[in-house]
Design an enzyme around this catalytic site. Structure first.
Site, short mmCIF file in Angstrom:
data_model
loop_
_atom_site.label_atom_id
_atom_site.label_comp_id
_atom_site.label_asym_id
_atom_site.label_seq_id
_atom_site.Cartn_x
_atom_site.Cartn_y
_atom_site.Cartn_z
N LYS A 1 13.25 10.90 0.70
CA LYS A 1 11.81 10.90 0.93
C LYS A 1 11.48 11.31 2.36
O LYS A 1 10.52 12.05 2.60
CB LYS A 1 11.24 9.52 0.61
CG LYS A 1 11.41 9.12 -0.85
CD LYS A 1 11.11 7.64 -1.06
CE LYS A 1 11.40 7.21 -2.49
NZ LYS A 1 11.25 5.77 -2.70
N THR B 1 10.19 5.47 -18.34
CA THR B 1 9.09 4.67 -17.80
C THR B 1 7.97 5.55 -17.26
O THR B 1 6.80 5.33 -17.56
CB THR B 1 9.62 3.77 -16.67
OG1 THR B 1 10.62 2.89 -17.22
CG2 THR B 1 8.51 2.92 -16.08
N ARG C 1 15.93 12.42 -24.40
CA ARG C 1 17.27 12.34 -24.98
C ARG C 1 17.25 11.91 -26.45
O ARG C 1 17.96 12.45 -27.27
CB ARG C 1 18.12 11.34 -24.19
CG ARG C 1 18.60 11.86 -22.84
CD ARG C 1 19.78 11.05 -22.36
NE ARG C 1 20.18 11.43 -21.01
CZ ARG C 1 19.88 10.74 -19.93
NH1 ARG C 1 19.17 9.63 -20.03
NH2 ARG C 1 20.29 11.14 -18.74
#
Length: 434
Positions: A210, A17, A49
């Protein structure tokens, strides 16, 4: 002038994505990039991949490399964009090799940076290349750039925020519909907001990755993921959300990095925030990051923290900086100066708390509970008790005045010894945020 327009040649490792999104941004916004960037940004090599998969991308003239790690040695590449993911394995091998081969790195990999960020930053500095990662924290919200540049003149005392859109969506839906966690999680998975295995999200690990990065940038210290105290949202019930609303709060999963007299505090947990606060009104899949600086005061940035478009946008912004020759130390301060910070002991955290108990409704139970709190010097601010049901468990809800986490822990342990208390107390910190 011709040399100034020499293309910045990039390799993309991972064409899922986000990787495909980077190519979309470069192609669809080519005219905008040409106006703002001194050098064209050109994809010269890719790796993924499955070479046969139709991704709807025009890759003519682009080298396909089966082994992503070999992109680090590609002679026609200046920058490696790593969107494979994961803290170890191929992603780590690629980034380390790219830096060793004096290629800039742009990554969206928060797990890699949380576990190895300081070492990678040091290697990048010594190699004279950039390590950029705006996309790794809060997606398309430019929080790293804001702290490293716009807030650079300030001493930052606190950084906190909603750092995981999946959890924020689930908690929002629970509040709006009254449904329980498991039901809303299943819906989020069907809609693509949650992974098939949602553990990293709902157990707080993604937000902790994060937060450890934000803490390093904010306070100029080594990345310390191991120092984050982590809990998620699995134990938040519809009952807790309803009581929070009644008390004037909303429940959010927050990541909080804070300077204290005892050291740096890093926590990821579900907590109650005032319903009137800005952070309480950030709903759905949105993220928000708040920074507090000694001269600028409080700043808040809100936006989409994940997804193809926002993440790809952040990656391309980092590529544009490299094309401009604008390269800063990865974690704001030079990597050589990033020392481990003193950690604030968990038990010394001071604040107010929400406690919910399920009890047998009989005379004396409230007095027993109040006695435990008195003995541990925990002062009650409010109590909610409704209805009588001698045969069924009933909830008792308390909020406390400011106390310490250690004191609340002792209360919870002692309450478990009271026979009328049927299950462990459910505890949520109350954060008095503006």
């Amino acid at each position: 002038m011709a040399a100034d327009r020499k293309p910045l040649r990039i390799a993309i490792a991972g064409l899922g994505t986000v990787g495909a999104g980077v190519i979309d941004v470069l192609q669809q916004n080519a005219e905008i990039l040409a106006k703002h960037c001194p050098r064209p940004i050109v994809v010269t090599a890719v790796s993924a991949r499955d070479k046969s998969k139709d991704r709807g991308l025009n890759l003519s003239g682009v080298d396909w490399v089966d082994d992503a790690a070999k992109l680090a040695e590609h002679p026609n590449v200046d920058v490696v964009v790593e969107v494979i993911g994961g803290s170890e394995g191929k992603a780590k091998e690629l980034v380390e090799k790219a830096i060793a081969n004096k290629k800039h790195v742009v990554t969206a990999n928060k797990a890699l940076l949380a576990h190895h960020g300081t070492a990678l930053a040091l290697a990048a500095e010594r190699a004279g290349v950039g390590l950029a990662y705006e996309a790794a924290v809060a997606g398309g919200i430019p929080v790293i750039k804001a702290m490293r540049e716009g807030l650079a003149a300030n001493r930052i005392t606190q950084v906190y925020g909603i750092l995981n859109g999946t959890c924020n969506y689930i908690l929002t839906q629970m509040r709006e519909t009254g449904r329980e966690f498991a039901d809303v999680l299943a819906e989020a998975q069907k809609l693509g907001y949650a992974e098939a295995d949602p553990s990293f999200d709902v157990d707080g690990v993604d937000a902790a990755h994060k937060l450890s990065i934000l803490t390093s940038v904010a306070f100029g210290v080594a990345v310390n993921f191991a120092g984050v105290r982590i809990s998620g949202i699995r134990n938040v019930s519809a009952m807790d959300i309803a009581y929070a609303d009644e008390l004037g709060y909303r429940i959010k999963l927050l990541g909080i990095g804070r300077q204290t007299p005892h050291g740096i505090e890093q926590r990821v947990h579900a907590c109650m925030v005032p319903a009137a606060s800005t952070i309480a009104k950030v709903d759905g899949v949105y993220n928000a990051v708040v920074t507090s600086g000694n001269f600028v005061g409080e700043n808040i940035a809100i936006g989409r923290g994940a997804g193809r478009g926002p993440t790809a946008s952040a990656i391309v912004a980092d590529l544009m900086d490299i094309a401009r020759g604008f390269i800063l130390p990865a974690f704001s301060a030079p990597a050589e100066s990033l020392e481990p910070a003193a950690q604030a002991p968990v038990g010394l955290h001071a604040g107010s708390y929400y406690l919910r108990l399920m009890v047998v409704d009989k005379p004396g139970v409230v007095a027993d509970i109040a006695g435990v709190m008195r003995d541990e010097n925990v002062s009650l601010e409010s109590m909610i008790q409704r209805g009588r049901s001698p045969n069924d468990p009933v909830p008792l809800v308390f909020t406390t005045h400011e106390t310490t986490e250690a004191a609340v822990g002792r209360v919870v342990k002692r309450l478990s010894d009271i026979k009328s208390v049927l299950e462990p107390a459910h505890v949520l910190p109350i954060e008095p945020l503006s």
